[in-house]
Design a protein around this motif. Structure first.
Motif, PDB file in Angstrom:
ATOM      1  N   LEU A   8       0.841  -1.193   0.000  1.00 41.89           N
ATOM      2  CA  LEU A   8       0.000   0.000   0.000  1.00 41.89           C
ATOM      3  C   LEU A   8       0.877   1.243   0.000  1.00 41.89           C
ATOM      4  N   LEU A   9       0.324   2.320  -0.523  1.00 43.07           N
ATOM      5  CA  LEU A   9       0.996   3.601  -0.334  1.00 43.07           C
ATOM      6  C   LEU A   9       0.910   3.966   1.141  1.00 43.07           C
ATOM      7  N   GLU A  10       1.955   4.571   1.656  1.00 39.51           N
ATOM      8  CA  GLU A  10       1.986   4.942   3.069  1.00 39.51           C
ATOM      9  C   GLU A  10       0.923   5.976   3.399  1.00 39.51           C
ATOM     10  N   GLY A  11       0.577   6.049   4.693  1.00 39.98           N
ATOM     11  CA  GLY A  11      -0.285   7.126   5.136  1.00 39.98           C
ATOM     12  C   GLY A  11      -1.570   6.701   5.826  1.00 39.98           C
ATOM     13  N   ARG A  12      -1.843   5.415   5.880  1.00 42.13           N
ATOM     14  CA  ARG A  12      -3.061   4.983   6.575  1.00 42.13           C
ATOM     15  C   ARG A  12      -2.789   4.851   8.064  1.00 42.13           C
ATOM     16  N   LEU A  42       1.443  -9.899   5.580  1.00 38.64           N
ATOM     17  CA  LEU A  42       2.525  -8.921   5.592  1.00 38.64           C
ATOM     18  C   LEU A  42       2.053  -7.666   4.871  1.00 38.64           C
ATOM     19  N   VAL A  43       2.087  -6.545   5.557  1.00 39.36           N
ATOM     20  CA  VAL A  43       1.676  -5.276   4.960  1.00 39.36           C
ATOM     21  C   VAL A  43       2.923  -4.400   4.825  1.00 39.36           C
ATOM     22  N   SER A  44       3.210  -4.010   3.600  1.00 38.24           N
ATOM     23  CA  SER A  44       4.337  -3.116   3.328  1.00 38.24           C
ATOM     24  C   SER A  44       3.784  -1.772   2.897  1.00 38.24           C
ATOM     25  N   GLU A  45       4.176  -0.731   3.594  1.00 43.26           N
ATOM     26  CA  GLU A  45       3.784   0.624   3.219  1.00 43.26           C
ATOM     27  C   GLU A  45       4.925   1.246   2.425  1.00 43.26           C
ATOM     28  N   ILE A  46       4.603   1.653   1.220  1.00 40.81           N
ATOM     29  CA  ILE A  46       5.596   2.185   0.305  1.00 40.81           C
ATOM     30  C   ILE A  46       5.490   3.713   0.280  1.00 40.81           C
ATOM     31  N   PRO A  47       6.616   4.418   0.432  1.00 38.24           N
ATOM     32  CA  PRO A  47       6.570   5.880   0.328  1.00 38.24           C
ATOM     33  C   PRO A  47       6.116   6.313  -1.063  1.00 38.24           C
ATOM     34  N   THR A  48       5.411   7.422  -1.129  1.00 40.20           N
ATOM     35  CA  THR A  48       4.918   7.912  -2.420  1.00 40.20           C
ATOM     36  C   THR A  48       6.062   8.242  -3.380  1.00 40.20           C
ATOM     37  N   THR A  49       7.253   8.497  -2.838  1.00 37.53           N
ATOM     38  CA  THR A  49       8.419   8.757  -3.692  1.00 37.53           C
ATOM     39  C   THR A  49       8.949   7.480  -4.335  1.00 37.53           C
ATOM     40  N   HIS A  50       8.520   6.320  -3.825  1.00 41.91           N
ATOM     41  CA  HIS A  50       9.007   5.031  -4.321  1.00 41.91           C
ATOM     42  C   HIS A  50       7.951   4.262  -5.105  1.00 41.91           C
ATOM     43  N   TRP A  51       6.843   4.900  -5.441  1.00 43.13           N
ATOM     44  CA  TRP A  51       5.752   4.260  -6.179  1.00 43.13           C
ATOM     45  C   TRP A  51       5.532   5.051  -7.452  1.00 43.13           C
ATOM     46  N   GLY A  52       5.715   4.404  -8.587  1.00 47.82           N
ATOM     47  CA  GLY A  52       5.601   5.117  -9.849  1.00 47.82           C
ATOM     48  C   GLY A  52       4.365   4.737 -10.642  1.00 47.82           C
ATOM     49  N   ILE A  53       3.802   5.717 -11.308  1.00 46.73           N
ATOM     50  CA  ILE A  53       2.679   5.528 -12.218  1.00 46.73           C
ATOM     51  C   ILE A  53       2.986   6.326 -13.483  1.00 46.73           C
ATOM     52  N   GLY A  54       3.022   5.660 -14.602  1.00 46.17           N
ATOM     53  CA  GLY A  54       3.256   6.353 -15.873  1.00 46.17           C
ATOM     54  C   GLY A  54       4.583   7.073 -15.945  1.00 46.17           C
ATOM     55  N   GLY A  55       5.586   6.542 -15.269  1.00 48.74           N
ATOM     56  CA  GLY A  55       6.919   7.137 -15.322  1.00 48.74           C
ATOM     57  C   GLY A  55       7.166   8.251 -14.324  1.00 48.74           C
ATOM     58  N   LYS A  56       6.191   8.524 -13.465  1.00 45.82           N
ATOM     59  CA  LYS A  56       6.341   9.565 -12.456  1.00 45.82           C
ATOM     60  C   LYS A  56       6.034   8.978 -11.074  1.00 45.82           C
TER      61      LYS A  56
END
Length: 64
Positions: A8-12, A42-56
């Motif tokens: 998941l993206l972090e922040g919950r 296992l729940v991994s929270e991924i920082p938004t800086t480490h999750w890409g969509i469409g090259g960003k």
């Protein structure tokens, strides 16, 4: 022993993650007739800086 990985993206809030773990455990136990104590979630929270969509990164998308 079922092992479920959730990314998941972090922040919950922590209580949401705990509720997710409980719900997923219940669902897997029910569907697979598996004892809950054998199920791993296992729940991994991924920082938004480490999750890409469409090259960003998501952090860049959120700041546009």
């Amino acid at each position: 022993m079922p092992i479920i990985n959730i990314q998941l993206l972090e922040g919950r809030p922590p209580e949401k993650i705990k509720a997710l773990i409980a719900s997923v455990t219940d669902a897997v136990a029910s569907e697979l007739d598996s004892p809950k104590e054998k199920i791993r979630v296992l729940v991994s929270e991924i920082p938004t800086t480490h999750w890409g969509i469409g090259g960003k990164s998501v952090s860049d998308i959120n700041h546009q």
